[in-house]
Design an enzyme around this catalytic site. Structure first.
Site, PDB file in Angstrom:
ATOM      1  N   HIS A  69      33.225  31.445  44.529  1.00  0.00           N
ATOM      2  CA  HIS A  69      33.331  30.816  43.210  1.00  0.00           C
ATOM      3  C   HIS A  69      32.096  29.956  42.919  1.00  0.00           C
ATOM      4  O   HIS A  69      31.827  29.622  41.764  1.00  0.00           O
ATOM      5  CB  HIS A  69      34.601  29.968  43.160  1.00  0.00           C
ATOM      6  N   ASP A  94      37.484  52.345  38.206  1.00  0.00           N
ATOM      7  CA  ASP A  94      37.603  53.682  38.803  1.00  0.00           C
ATOM      8  C   ASP A  94      36.416  53.919  39.723  1.00  0.00           C
ATOM      9  O   ASP A  94      35.281  54.053  39.269  1.00  0.00           O
ATOM     10  CB  ASP A  94      37.647  54.731  37.684  1.00  0.00           C
TER      11      ASP A  94
END
Length: 426
Positions: free
Chosen positions: A158, A375
């Protein structure tokens, strides 16, 4: 549980091409500097009927090769944070890639979500972020199930990126994996440090233990399907005196969860309540939205004091919307001109609110991230989720696969896990 996830190998994936010498040092913006030092986890689940066209060896080779190419484009992710949280050394040290076998049916995981089990699929726990030295920025675990399914777990620091940037990186990696590298456009890695200049902080204590509660944290997932969402939105829009006639999904769910938190903590003696949302600055800084990689958000707090009628759903939705709208161009300009002073003041005010006993509920909406379009070459995921965060009163909102509903991942102290929250999402 321990024998269900078997670690097969660990490998460092290096960029396919080294970073150019002139970009070896990437300054962190002050928004990066003050980000909480944890790893942000996300897991993509692909069913066996999607991946059966490839053997496991082919899948792993494809993932490793495409990750190497992605790290060349997203070169800071292959680097290391240096100089007490001031810049990224783009030294091509790479990312960690873990291969694991899971002796479990993937369908059972999706149908019966177990929070502790989900953690087993992560390459690192969120709170295990090293704050100095050779801290790896990106870790990946490819979990191959006996049934043929796959769970791709990604943990990104982060300190380097927010959820928006994490999503963009995984989307790019997936595009490269399925043979569409030509369509991948590198984001701007330098603009945030130019817009939000680094600041001289006192020697920061970046240890995650400073931010993480030692009490037991539990996570519950609540489902808001399209029917429940429609009911919530109608309740807000048609309430007498409502000023929010077109509540968004996020506003409706956030107001609903905030109300539950208020009612729970009100019985425990709290009289002031806050809800905090991070607001993405990219679309508020440029048109089209700024294509910036890093932490590009500010906190948007809404406050309410105990009083008759203040906890009605439409009133909470109004407070949330008003807080969102305050984050405009003028507000952003003030933050930039003050060199972080305005934002630090905001964070301090939230800290003071906590110290004085107020109930603070922090939200993070991932609903706008196109995670269900990820994908890698064998189809889109059947389910995308996060896992346990080591903080209390943190709520992660994620879209469902149908694009209509929302999953709310609510992290709370074990002592707070009582009947007040049982009806969420029902």
């Amino acid at each position: 549980m321990a024998n269900r996830v078997e670690i097969i190998s660990k490998e460092t994936i290096l960029p396919s091409s080294p970073a150019e010498p002139h970009i070896r040092e990437l300054k962190l913006s002050f928004l990066d500097q003050i980000a909480v030092p944890i790893y942000t986890p996300i897991i993509y689940f692909y069913t066996d009927d999607q991946s059966d066209q490839f053997c496991p060896t082919d899948i792993l080779l494809r993932l490793k090769k495409s990750l190497s190419d992605a790290l060349t484009i997203f070169y800071p992710i292959a680097g290391r944070i240096r100089d007490g949280n001031r810049f990224i050394d783009c030294n091509d040290n790479g990312a960690e890639f873990i291969e694991a076998m899971v002796h479990r049916k993937l369908a059972d995981i999706i149908e019966n979500c177990d929070m502790d089990e989900l953690r087993e699929y992560l390459p690192v726990q969120p709170q295990d972020h090293p704050h100095q030295g050779e801290a790896t920025v990106l870790l990946v675990q490819a979990n191959l199930f006996d049934c043929g399914g796959i769970a791709m777990a990604v943990c990104l620091s982060h300190k380097v990126a927010d959820g928006n940037s994490l999503s963009k990186f995984v989307q790019a990696w997936a595009a490269i994996s399925r043979g569409e590298a030509a369509g991948v456009v590198a984001p701007n890695f330098h603009v945030l440090a130019e817009q939000f200049r680094p600041i001289d902080l006192p020697e920061p204590d970046l240890s995650p233990s400073k931010f993480i509660y030692r009490e037991k944290i539990v996570t519950r997932r609540f489902i808001y399907d399209d029917q429940k969402l429609a009911s919530l939105r109608a309740e807000i829009a048609t309430a007498e005196g409502s000023k929010v006639k077109d509540p968004s999904r996020v506003e409706a769910v956030s107001a609903s969860i905030w109300r539950h938190f208020i009612e729970h903590h009100r019985r425990n003696g709290c009289r002031t309540f806050a809800a905090v949302h991070p607001v993405n600055l990219r679309p508020r800084m440029a048109d089209p939205p700024l294509q910036a990689f890093g932490n590009c958000y500010v906190l948007s707090p809404a406050y309410v004091a105990d009083g008759d009628g203040e906890h009605e759903l439409h009133r909470l939705a109004e407070l949330l919307r008003n807080a969102f709208r305050k984050i405009d161009g003028e507000y952003i300009g003030e933050i930039q001109r003050s060199g972080g002073g305005e934002y630090q003041t905001l964070r301090q005010s939230i800290a003071i609110t906590k110290k004085e006993g107020a109930s603070v509920c922090s939200f993070s909406s991932w609903c706008g991230f196109p995670v269900y379009g990820t994908d890698f070459g064998w189809g889109k995921p059947a389910w995308v989720c996060t896992t346990i965060f080591p903080f209390k009163n943190i709520v992660i909102l994620m879209s469902r696969a149908d694009g209509k509903g929302i999953e709310a991942w609510v992290n709370m102290l074990e002592d707070d896990d009582d009947g007040d929250f049982k009806t969420l999402g029902d």
